[in-house]
Design a protein around this motif. Structure first.
Motif, PDB file in Angstrom:
ATOM      1  N   THR A 180      81.627  33.531  67.644  1.00  0.00           N
ATOM      2  CA  THR A 180      80.241  33.569  67.172  1.00  0.00           C
ATOM      3  C   THR A 180      79.834  34.968  66.725  1.00  0.00           C
ATOM      4  O   THR A 180      79.018  35.119  65.815  1.00  0.00           O
ATOM      5  N   TRP A 226      70.565  33.716  66.840  1.00  0.00           N
ATOM      6  CA  TRP A 226      70.168  32.310  66.748  1.00  0.00           C
ATOM      7  C   TRP A 226      71.236  31.405  67.362  1.00  0.00           C
ATOM      8  O   TRP A 226      70.912  30.455  68.080  1.00  0.00           O
ATOM      9  N   LEU A 227      72.509  31.700  67.098  1.00  0.00           N
ATOM     10  CA  LEU A 227      73.591  30.898  67.670  1.00  0.00           C
ATOM     11  C   LEU A 227      73.599  31.001  69.192  1.00  0.00           C
ATOM     12  O   LEU A 227      73.798  30.001  69.895  1.00  0.00           O
ATOM     13  N   TRP A 228      73.403  32.202  69.699  1.00  0.00           N
ATOM     14  CA  TRP A 228      73.417  32.414  71.143  1.00  0.00           C
ATOM     15  C   TRP A 228      72.152  31.904  71.822  1.00  0.00           C
ATOM     16  O   TRP A 228      72.173  31.579  73.019  1.00  0.00           O
ATOM     17  N   GLY A 229      71.054  31.856  71.091  1.00  0.00           N
ATOM     18  CA  GLY A 229      69.775  31.519  71.707  1.00  0.00           C
ATOM     19  C   GLY A 229      69.238  32.653  72.555  1.00  0.00           C
ATOM     20  O   GLY A 229      68.417  32.452  73.439  1.00  0.00           O
ATOM     21  N   ALA A 253      71.400  29.167  77.149  1.00  0.00           N
ATOM     22  CA  ALA A 253      70.867  28.608  75.899  1.00  0.00           C
ATOM     23  C   ALA A 253      72.004  28.264  74.945  1.00  0.00           C
ATOM     24  O   ALA A 253      71.964  27.239  74.247  1.00  0.00           O
ATOM     25  N   THR A 254      73.027  29.118  74.911  1.00  0.00           N
ATOM     26  CA  THR A 254      74.188  28.860  74.052  1.00  0.00           C
ATOM     27  C   THR A 254      74.885  27.572  74.464  1.00  0.00           C
ATOM     28  O   THR A 254      75.222  26.729  73.615  1.00  0.00           O
ATOM     29  N   ASN A 257      73.699  25.014  76.126  1.00  0.00           N
ATOM     30  CA  ASN A 257      72.861  23.858  75.817  1.00  0.00           C
ATOM     31  C   ASN A 257      72.914  23.492  74.342  1.00  0.00           C
ATOM     32  O   ASN A 257      73.015  22.313  73.983  1.00  0.00           O
ATOM     33  N   ARG A 258      72.872  24.504  73.481  1.00  0.00           N
ATOM     34  CA  ARG A 258      72.942  24.247  72.043  1.00  0.00           C
ATOM     35  C   ARG A 258      74.287  23.640  71.666  1.00  0.00           C
ATOM     36  O   ARG A 258      74.366  22.695  70.877  1.00  0.00           O
ATOM     37  N   PHE A 259      75.339  24.193  72.219  1.00  0.00           N
ATOM     38  CA  PHE A 259      76.675  23.711  71.885  1.00  0.00           C
ATOM     39  C   PHE A 259      76.876  22.271  72.377  1.00  0.00           C
ATOM     40  O   PHE A 259      77.519  21.469  71.699  1.00  0.00           O
ATOM     41  N   SER A 312      74.559  19.954  72.740  1.00  0.00           N
ATOM     42  CA  SER A 312      73.782  19.068  71.858  1.00  0.00           C
ATOM     43  C   SER A 312      74.520  18.841  70.539  1.00  0.00           C
ATOM     44  O   SER A 312      74.629  17.707  70.051  1.00  0.00           O
ATOM     45  N   LEU A 313      75.034  19.930  69.965  1.00  0.00           N
ATOM     46  CA  LEU A 313      75.750  19.812  68.692  1.00  0.00           C
ATOM     47  C   LEU A 313      77.054  19.035  68.861  1.00  0.00           C
ATOM     48  O   LEU A 313      77.430  18.249  67.987  1.00  0.00           O
TER      49      LEU A 313
END
Length: 399
Positions: free
Chosen positions: A163, A179-182, A189-190, A192-194, A196-197
Motif C-alpha cells: 500500500t 485513504w487506503l490505511w484509514g 481501519a485498514t 476493516n476496509r480490506f 469489506s472489499l
C-alpha cells in the motif's frame, strides 16, 4: 401405433419448446447446452470452466468463513485460529479457501498462456481478452486483500509495503496511502476496509465473468488452428462437457492432494506468527502467484518507476490484441513465434523464482534482465513478428 408414437413425440417437442421459451431456461440452453463449439478444441480449452468452478469454491467458502471471522487487529488472528480449531469443519473451509486461491491462479495462468499461444486475443475477440485481463487484475487485488485478513506477520508487512507504493504517485500519493490505511498506519481501519472489499470483490468478479462469457459467445470460441470456425461445430453438451469433465476430475485430484496432504505448502510459515508492527521479518515475500510482478517491481530501483512498471505489465496485456495483428493466429503454424513464446514462459518462471530471493547480487541483475525481456517481448517482438513472419512464410513458399 405409429400415430400414437408420433403424437407422443410431437407433444414432447412442444413441451420442450415451451420450456425453452422461458428466459432462464433459454439462456442455459443457448450458452451451456446447445452452444456451438468448434469440433477440434482440445483439453486446454477446459481451463475456462475450471476457473468458474474455482470462483464458486472461493465465494462459497468465503461466505462461511466470514461468519466466524472478526475483522479487528486484536482478534483477527485469534478468530482464524478459532476457525481452525473450534469450528466444526472449519479447518477444511480455511484450507479450501487458502489453497483455492492458489488453484484459481494456476487455472487462470494456464488459461492465459493457452490464449497467448493460440492467438485467442485477436480480432474479433478484443473485448473478450480485455475483460479477461480486467478479471486477472481484480483477482490479484482480491487475493492481496485476502492475504492481509489472517493478520499474521506477512499479512501485516505485506500490506504495509504494497500500500505504501501509492506514495510514489506525485502530488496525491500520500493522500491515497492515508485513504487506503484509514489513518496514518496500517491498523484496525485498514483491516476493516480490506475485509469489506474482500467480501465484495468476488461478486464483482462473478459479474465480470458473466460479461466475459457473453463476449466470448458473441463471436464463438477460438480453436487450435486459429481460424474462424463458422461451419464445423458441435453442441457443447454432451461432447465438450464430457471433455471438460475429464479436466474437472484431474483438477479435483490435484486440489485434494494439496488440501489433505500439503495444505501449508504454498503458504509462508511467518504468517502463523501474529502481526507485530515492532518486528520486521527478515525477508518480506508475497504469495507465489504475485512473485513475477513483485520481481519486476523490485527490479526498478526507483519506487515510482516500479509502480509504472507494474502498470505497464497490465497495459501490455490490455494492448496485446492491437500489438499483435498477425493473420496467422496459432503459434503451431508460426515456428519463430512458438520458440520465442517458450522463452516468455521460461522468463515468467524465472521472474517468479527471483521474486522470492533476497534483494542482493546476482538476483537483482537477473531480475532486471528478465524484466527487460518481458517488456521486449510484448512491445517489440510481438509487433515485429506480426509484420515479418507472414512475409517470411510467403518468401519461403516461393523458394
Amino acid at each position: 401405433m405409429g400415430n400414437l408414437v408420433s403424437s407422443i413425440a410431437t407433444s414432447s417437442l412442444k413441451r420442450r419448446n415451451s420450456i425453452l421459451r422461458e428466459p432462464l431456461f433459454s439462456v442455459v440452453n443457448d450458452h451451456l447446452i446447445e452452444y456451438p463449439t468448434p469440433t477440434n478444441i482440445s483439453y486446454f480449452w477446459g481451463f475456462g470452466s475450471l476457473a468458474g468452478i474455482c470462483l464458486v469454491i472461493q465465494i462459497a467458502t468465503g461466505v462461511f468463513l466470514a461468519m466466524h471471522y472478526t475483522p479487528h487487529v486484536d482478534l483477527a488472528f485469534l478468530s482464524v485460529e478459532h476457525i481452525m480449531r473450534d469450528v466444526s469443519g472449519g479447518w477444511l473451509l480455511r484450507y479450501m479457501h487458502a489453497n483455492g486461491a492458489s488453484m484459481f491462479f494456476i487455472v487462470v495462468y494456464f488459461h492465459l498462456f493457452r490464449a497467448l499461444y493460440y492467438g485467442s486475443y485477436g480480432s474479433p475477440r478484443e473485448l473478450t481478452w480485455s475483460l479477461g485481463v480486467a478479471l486477472l487484475l481484480l483477482m490479484i487485488i482480491t487475493a492481496f486483500i485476502g492475504y492481509v485478513l489472517p493478520w499474521g506477520q506477512m499479512s501485516f508487512w505485506g500490506a504495509t509495503v504494497i500500500t505504501s507504493l501509492a506514495s510514489a504517485i506525485p502530488v496525491v500519493g500520500q493522500d491515497i496511502v492515508t485513504w487506503l490505511w484509514g489513518g496514518f498506519s496500517v491498523d484496525n481501519a485498514t483491516l476493516n476496509r480490506f475485509f469489506s472489499l474482500h467480501f465484495l470483490l468476488p461478486f464483482i468478479i462473478a459479474g465480470a465473468s458473466l460479461a466475459h462469457i457473453a463476449a466470448l459467445h458473441q463471436y464463438g470460441s477460438n480453436n487450435p488452428l486459429g481460424c474462424q470456425s463458422t461451419v464445423d461445430k458441435i453442441a457443447f453438451y454432451p461432447y465438450v462437457y464430457a471433455k471438460d469433465l475429464v479436466g474437472w476430475l484431474i483438477f479435483g485430484l490435484f486440489f485434494s492432494t494439496f488440501l489433505f496432504y500439503a495444505p501449508d505448502l504454498l503458504g509462508h510459515p511467518d504468517n502463523y506468527i501474529p502481526a507485530n508492527p515492532m518486528s520486521t521479518p527478515a525477508h518480506i515475500v508475497p504469495e507465489w502467484y504475485f512473485l513475477p510482478v513483485y520481481a519486476i517491481l523490485r527490479s526498478i530501483p526507483n519506487k515510482l518507476g516500479g509502480v509504472l512498471a507494474i502498470a505497464l505489465v497490465f497495459a501490455c496485456l490490455f494492448a496485446l490484441p492491437w500489438l499483435g495483428s498477425s493473420p496467422i493466429r496459432s503459434s503451431s503454424f508460426r515456428p519463430i513465434s512458438r520458440r520465442i513464446y517458450w522463452f516468455l514462459v521460461a522468463d515468467c518462471l524465472l521472474l517468479g523464482w527471483i521474486g522470492c530471493q533476497p534483494v542482493e547480487p546476482p538476483y537483482v541483475l537477473i531480475g532486471q534482465l528478465a524484466s527487460l525481456f518481458f517488456f521486449f517481448y510484448f512491445l517489440i517482438i510481438v509487433p515485429f513478428l506480426a509484420y515479418w513472419e507472414p512475409k517470411a512464410a510467403v518468401s519461403f513458399s516461393k523458394n
